[in-house]
Write a protein that holds these residues in place. Sequence first.
Motif, PDB file in Angstrom:
ATOM      1  N   SER A 108       0.852  -1.192   0.000  1.00  0.00           N
ATOM      2  CA  SER A 108       0.000   0.000   0.000  1.00  0.00           C
ATOM      3  C   SER A 108       0.886   1.240   0.000  1.00  0.00           C
ATOM      4  N   LYS A 109       0.840   1.975  -1.107  1.00  0.00           N
ATOM      5  CA  LYS A 109       1.675   3.178  -1.204  1.00  0.00           C
ATOM      6  C   LYS A 109       1.239   4.208  -0.175  1.00  0.00           C
ATOM      7  N   ILE A 110      -0.061   4.174   0.187  1.00  0.00           N
ATOM      8  CA  ILE A 110      -0.550   5.132   1.186  1.00  0.00           C
ATOM      9  C   ILE A 110      -0.006   4.752   2.566  1.00  0.00           C
ATOM     10  N   THR A 135      10.177  12.365   2.083  1.00  0.00           N
ATOM     11  CA  THR A 135       9.445  11.883   0.909  1.00  0.00           C
ATOM     12  C   THR A 135       8.645  13.050   0.343  1.00  0.00           C
ATOM     13  N   ALA A 136       8.147  12.921  -0.891  1.00  0.00           N
ATOM     14  CA  ALA A 136       7.411  14.027  -1.511  1.00  0.00           C
ATOM     15  C   ALA A 136       6.093  14.271  -0.792  1.00  0.00           C
ATOM     16  N   ALA A 137       5.652  15.545  -0.741  1.00  0.00           N
ATOM     17  CA  ALA A 137       4.354  15.885  -0.142  1.00  0.00           C
ATOM     18  C   ALA A 137       3.247  15.229  -0.962  1.00  0.00           C
ATOM     19  N   VAL A 164       0.544  10.694 -10.045  1.00  0.00           N
ATOM     20  CA  VAL A 164      -0.664   9.990  -9.603  1.00  0.00           C
ATOM     21  C   VAL A 164      -0.291   8.520  -9.391  1.00  0.00           C
ATOM     22  N   LYS A 165      -0.651   7.986  -8.221  1.00  0.00           N
ATOM     23  CA  LYS A 165      -0.275   6.591  -7.919  1.00  0.00           C
ATOM     24  C   LYS A 165      -1.468   5.807  -7.399  1.00  0.00           C
ATOM     25  N   ALA A 166      -1.658   4.623  -7.959  1.00  0.00           N
ATOM     26  CA  ALA A 166      -2.647   3.698  -7.392  1.00  0.00           C
ATOM     27  C   ALA A 166      -2.093   3.213  -6.060  1.00  0.00           C
ATOM     28  N   GLY A 172       1.264   1.309 -11.888  1.00  0.00           N
ATOM     29  CA  GLY A 172       0.309   2.197 -11.223  1.00  0.00           C
ATOM     30  C   GLY A 172       0.830   3.578 -10.889  1.00  0.00           C
ATOM     31  N   VAL A 173       1.967   3.987 -11.485  1.00  0.00           N
ATOM     32  CA  VAL A 173       2.522   5.319 -11.201  1.00  0.00           C
ATOM     33  C   VAL A 173       2.549   6.124 -12.491  1.00  0.00           C
ATOM     34  N   ILE A 174       1.905   7.283 -12.476  1.00  0.00           N
ATOM     35  CA  ILE A 174       1.884   8.117 -13.689  1.00  0.00           C
ATOM     36  C   ILE A 174       2.445   9.491 -13.338  1.00  0.00           C
ATOM     37  N   VAL A 175       3.556   9.837 -14.010  1.00  0.00           N
ATOM     38  CA  VAL A 175       4.135  11.167 -13.824  1.00  0.00           C
ATOM     39  C   VAL A 175       3.479  12.057 -14.889  1.00  0.00           C
ATOM     40  N   ALA A 176       2.645  12.996 -14.434  1.00  0.00           N
ATOM     41  CA  ALA A 176       1.845  13.787 -15.379  1.00  0.00           C
ATOM     42  C   ALA A 176       2.398  15.200 -15.510  1.00  0.00           C
ATOM     43  N   ILE A 199      -1.872  11.513  -4.741  1.00  0.00           N
ATOM     44  CA  ILE A 199      -1.378  12.491  -5.722  1.00  0.00           C
ATOM     45  C   ILE A 199      -0.250  13.228  -5.017  1.00  0.00           C
ATOM     46  N   GLU A 200       0.942  13.177  -5.610  1.00  0.00           N
ATOM     47  CA  GLU A 200       2.073  13.756  -4.890  1.00  0.00           C
ATOM     48  C   GLU A 200       2.906  14.685  -5.754  1.00  0.00           C
ATOM     49  N   ASP A 201       3.733  15.472  -5.063  1.00  0.00           N
ATOM     50  CA  ASP A 201       4.631  16.393  -5.759  1.00  0.00           C
ATOM     51  C   ASP A 201       5.591  15.597  -6.623  1.00  0.00           C
ATOM     52  N   CYS A 202       5.910  16.182  -7.761  1.00  0.00           N
ATOM     53  CA  CYS A 202       6.885  15.542  -8.641  1.00  0.00           C
ATOM     54  C   CYS A 202       8.277  16.002  -8.228  1.00  0.00           C
ATOM     55  N   LEU A 203       9.133  15.059  -7.944  1.00  0.00           N
ATOM     56  CA  LEU A 203      10.505  15.389  -7.543  1.00  0.00           C
ATOM     57  C   LEU A 203      11.408  15.312  -8.757  1.00  0.00           C
ATOM     58  N   SER A 204      12.488  16.107  -8.746  1.00  0.00           N
ATOM     59  CA  SER A 204      13.439  15.918  -9.840  1.00  0.00           C
ATOM     60  C   SER A 204      14.823  15.648  -9.277  1.00  0.00           C
ATOM     61  N   TYR A 213      17.742  -0.050 -15.304  1.00  0.00           N
ATOM     62  CA  TYR A 213      17.335   0.734 -16.481  1.00  0.00           C
ATOM     63  C   TYR A 213      15.872   0.442 -16.754  1.00  0.00           C
ATOM     64  N   LYS A 214      14.997   1.376 -16.381  1.00  0.00           N
ATOM     65  CA  LYS A 214      13.563   1.083 -16.522  1.00  0.00           C
ATOM     66  C   LYS A 214      13.013   1.273 -17.935  1.00  0.00           C
ATOM     67  N   PRO A 215      13.374   2.369 -18.650  1.00  0.00           N
ATOM     68  CA  PRO A 215      12.760   2.556 -19.977  1.00  0.00           C
ATOM     69  C   PRO A 215      13.153   1.452 -20.975  1.00  0.00           C
ATOM     70  N   ILE A 222      14.961   5.858  -4.226  1.00  0.00           N
ATOM     71  CA  ILE A 222      15.276   7.196  -3.711  1.00  0.00           C
ATOM     72  C   ILE A 222      15.479   8.168  -4.862  1.00  0.00           C
ATOM     73  N   MET A 223      14.966   9.387  -4.709  1.00  0.00           N
ATOM     74  CA  MET A 223      15.305  10.468  -5.646  1.00  0.00           C
ATOM     75  C   MET A 223      16.305  11.372  -4.936  1.00  0.00           C
ATOM     76  N   LEU A 224      17.430  11.622  -5.619  1.00  0.00           N
ATOM     77  CA  LEU A 224      18.431  12.525  -5.047  1.00  0.00           C
ATOM     78  C   LEU A 224      18.055  13.944  -5.475  1.00  0.00           C
TER      79      LEU A 224
HETATM   80  P1  AMP Z   1       7.477   4.025  -7.763  1.00  0.00           P
HETATM   81  O1  AMP Z   1       6.874   2.717  -8.174  1.00  0.00           O
HETATM   82  O2  AMP Z   1       6.700   4.771  -6.722  1.00  0.00           O
HETATM   83  O3  AMP Z   1       8.956   3.982  -7.502  1.00  0.00           O
HETATM   84  O4  AMP Z   1       7.454   4.896  -9.080  1.00  0.00           O
HETATM   85  C1  AMP Z   1       8.014   4.441 -10.271  1.00  0.00           C
HETATM   86  C2  AMP Z   1       8.818   5.529 -10.894  1.00  0.00           C
HETATM   87  O5  AMP Z   1       8.015   6.717 -11.015  1.00  0.00           O
HETATM   88  C3  AMP Z   1      10.007   5.966 -10.048  1.00  0.00           C
HETATM   89  O6  AMP Z   1      11.120   5.146 -10.275  1.00  0.00           O
HETATM   90  C4  AMP Z   1      10.213   7.371 -10.523  1.00  0.00           C
HETATM   91  O7  AMP Z   1      10.930   7.393 -11.754  1.00  0.00           O
HETATM   92  C5  AMP Z   1       8.801   7.864 -10.802  1.00  0.00           C
HETATM   93  N1  AMP Z   1       8.267   8.574  -9.625  1.00  0.00           N
HETATM   94  C6  AMP Z   1       7.564   8.071  -8.592  1.00  0.00           C
HETATM   95  N2  AMP Z   1       7.244   9.029  -7.699  1.00  0.00           N
HETATM   96  C7  AMP Z   1       7.770  10.176  -8.169  1.00  0.00           C
HETATM   97  C8  AMP Z   1       7.804  11.509  -7.695  1.00  0.00           C
HETATM   98  N3  AMP Z   1       7.200  11.884  -6.580  1.00  0.00           N
HETATM   99  N4  AMP Z   1       8.439  12.423  -8.452  1.00  0.00           N
HETATM  100  C9  AMP Z   1       9.043  12.077  -9.620  1.00  0.00           C
HETATM  101  N5  AMP Z   1       9.057  10.831 -10.119  1.00  0.00           N
HETATM  102  C10 AMP Z   1       8.435   9.887  -9.413  1.00  0.00           C
END
Ligand code: AMP
Length: 431
Positions: free
Chosen positions: A106-108, A121-123, A146-148, A156-160, A188-193, A217-219, A276-278
Amino acid sequence: MNEKKSVLVVGSGGREHTIVSAIARSPSGPEIYCAPGNAGISTEAQCVDIGGEDIAKLLEFAREKSIDLTIVGPEAPLVAGIVDLFESEELKIFGPGRGGAQLEGSKIFCKEFLCRHGIPTAAFEVFDDSESALAHVNERPLPMVVKADGLAAGKGVIVAHDRATATEAVKDIMVARSFCEAGARVLIEDCLSGSEISIMALTDGTNYLPLETAQDYKPAFDGNEGPNTGGMGSYSPYYSLGDPLVQDILDRVIRRTVEGLAQEKLPFKGVLYAGIMLTEEGPMVLEYNARFGDPETQSILSRLKTDPLAVFEAASVPGGLENLVLEWDERDAVCIVAASEGYPGSYEQGIPIEGLEPTNGDAQETGLWVYHAGTRLGDSGEILTAGGRVLGITALGEDRDAARAKAYEALGSISFEGLHSRSDIGLTMGN
Ligand code: AMP
Ligand code: GLY
């Protein structure tokens, strides 16, 4: 008691083949079963036709065979409570109980846990009805993520970057229920870079022991183009374990997580995998997995020199990691995934795989492993494709370039119709 130990590995992918291969090199020579396994695994373990989700049958099998240790690869059985079930029958098992596995299930739950323990973690905001989620999408700044809530096979993760995409994501998850009940709630969370790093650590509920680092390498395509997959390759090491950045993540994320789990009486044994996002503000947790990463494990465990069975056993007992020291091969590892045409979308299965024989040497000697991810045996014993990710060709070399060259050379001898791989694994950065 010098009897041969018996081990059951649960799962059927490249990660599980890697775990089976690692256990097989244990000097104690254990008897290995894998449920359900695949064609490659069947050369090193006895495959048992029980799916990972059938935890009652797995228990019956483990009891019947007096299995000494069960190792769970994928997340679904963990979230379904396989560890609680086995432990209620006093069977030793590697992995977190259902409560701890919620960090992934559960991501929540995960986000709320991180907040309770002051782990960066992101807000975020949580929604359990689509109308308020859609209203929020219209109000908040772009980009957003947006995350399920539940398990969605990595989809279930969409970076919009625009509102239409975010709206579509909410509708897809909550209204169309593309991921079934996993989409009953969204985050729904902040997008980190920044750049991403994954840190995996073994824990016995009290102690934690970092594993060597790897990059994934995900893509799907070269240059990180195309849709996200489960992972098209990996290399290890990425950062050195002594790097201050890694130490900082261990201290601020892993240590606090292990302490938080213990405090909340959710003892967690097994692997904690932090994505982790640095960011400019420091490392922030994107997600937690409650299991080994795939294909990071292929690169990491191929470098493990300590008896792998002893390592898994130690991490399956509360406090068992206390005096364990992990020894690693100094060489670099590179793993290249050979995938089916069309993956991560739809793809054909049952295609014959040619050219595996030259890679069938003693991997310990050659430093070359062809881990099977999605394969099965055909009626006359031929090896057929049976999944999106088919093989993980993994090599050790004196440096990353040498490992990469060796892995690509081995890949060159293997073929199946529609084989797709990236040509830049180990050359460019992953994400
Ligand atoms: P997750 O399954 O939550 O790791 O998300 C899969 C991928 O979505 C991650 O490896 C990131 O590339 C991207 N991602 C998830 N959450 C965020 C976020 N808050 N900001 C930017 N990219 C994200
Ligand atoms: N390679 C990413 C994962 O196992 O989740």
